[in-house]
Design a protein around this motif. Structure first.
Motif, PDB file in Angstrom:
ATOM      1  N   LEU A 177      -5.768   6.332   1.322  1.00 51.90           N
ATOM      2  CA  LEU A 177      -5.694   5.080   0.566  1.00 51.90           C
ATOM      3  C   LEU A 177      -6.895   4.880  -0.337  1.00 51.90           C
ATOM      4  CD1 LEU A 177      -3.493   3.327   2.708  1.00 51.90           C
ATOM      5  CD2 LEU A 177      -4.411   1.778   1.143  1.00 51.90           C
ATOM      6  N   VAL A 223       2.043   7.082   5.047  1.00 52.91           N
ATOM      7  CA  VAL A 223       1.024   7.172   3.990  1.00 52.91           C
ATOM      8  C   VAL A 223       0.702   8.645   3.786  1.00 52.91           C
ATOM      9  CG1 VAL A 223      -1.281   6.473   3.252  1.00 52.91           C
ATOM     10  CG2 VAL A 223       0.095   4.929   4.667  1.00 52.91           C
ATOM     11  N   GLY A 233       0.812  -1.212   0.000  1.00 51.53           N
ATOM     12  CA  GLY A 233       0.000   0.000   0.000  1.00 51.53           C
ATOM     13  C   GLY A 233       0.843   1.258   0.000  1.00 51.53           C
ATOM     14  N   GLU A 239       1.743   4.234  -3.634  1.00 47.34           N
ATOM     15  CA  GLU A 239       1.833   5.693  -3.721  1.00 47.34           C
ATOM     16  C   GLU A 239       3.111   6.128  -4.429  1.00 47.34           C
ATOM     17  OE1 GLU A 239      -0.474   7.786  -0.045  1.00 47.34           O
ATOM     18  OE2 GLU A 239       1.665   7.417   0.201  1.00 47.34           O
TER      19      GLU A 239
END
Length: 234
Positions: free
Chosen positions: A173, A169, A81, A85
């Motif tokens: 998401l 992050v 995940g 990006e």
């Protein structure tokens, strides 16, 4: 041509995808199973904060891949995940296979409110590694005795630092084009975090009537789901 980068969960390496690969290749796609640092044939390679994310990004860039479907199973959903990006317009889709999902500032063990202490204690007692499961841990997961033996026979201790490091992050998401594969024998409902992400128009839910390791228990069905996901518009 889609380029599948396959990343298995804790204790596993590229070998875990052996029975999934043929159907993906037969459909004319590129298939790149990846062993993360410190696992499988990379046992002994140091793995600290950010290592597994960098492993995935480096693989995509080293091979010059585009139209990439990143597939993360179990623990590997967290580095996959984050890597999604970072590879930018090389990404076509992410497929999370019965996996954890990264949350900024949270780690793999953060998602184990009831089991966190046990995982951390096991890591501390095993020289910084999370020991592989036992046959009893694989019960009721749709695996034959032969499949369990293969899974356990290939498993290696998992570097503990990758399980306790916080994820980074930068963007929600839910903005990623993603498919979440829920294996019903493991737990019938997605986690609250995944359920929230599934409210995004860019996320899709697919279920499998099997346990937590579908690359062993239902590899051809998993391959079909991956092929379908690759053809899904984000």
């Amino acid at each position: 041509m889609t380029q599948f980068v396959l990343v298995a969960g804790a204790w596993l390496g590229s070998w875990a995808w052996r029975d999934v690969e043929p159907d993906l290749r037969a459909a004319g796609h590129g298939v790149h199973p990846l062993t993360l640092s410190g696992l499988g044939d990379k046992r002994g390679v140091p793995a600290g904060p950010g290592t597994h994310v960098q492993d995935i990004v480096d693989e995509v860039e080293r091979l010059g891949l585009r139209d990439v479907v990143l597939v993360g199973h179990s623990y590997a959903g967290i580095p996959v995940g984050q890597a999604a990006e970072r590879i930018g317009d090389r990404l076509a889709r992410v497929v999370f296979v019965d996996s954890n999902v990264p949350a900024d500032g949270e780690s793999f063990v953060s998602g184990w409110p009831d089991g966190r202490a046990g995982v951390e204690a096991a890591i501390a007692a095993n020289e910084g590694f999370w020991p592989p499961p036992t046959a009893a841990d694989c019960a009721d997961q749709g695996l034959t005795d032969e499949q369990i033996a293969r899974f356990l026979g290939g498993s290696t201790p998992h570097p503990g630092a990758t399980l306790t490091e916080p994820a980074v992050v930068a963007h929600p998401l839910g903005l990623l084009p993603a498919t979440y594969v829920k294996c019903l024998l493991d737990w019938p409902e997605p986690s609250p975090e995944v359920a929230e992400l599934l409210t995004s128009e860019r996320w899709r839910l697919v279920t499998m009537d099997t346990g937590h390791w579908p690359m062993f228990s239902q590899p051809r069905e998993l391959a079909r789901i991956l092929l379908d996901a690759a053809g899904t518009d984000g």
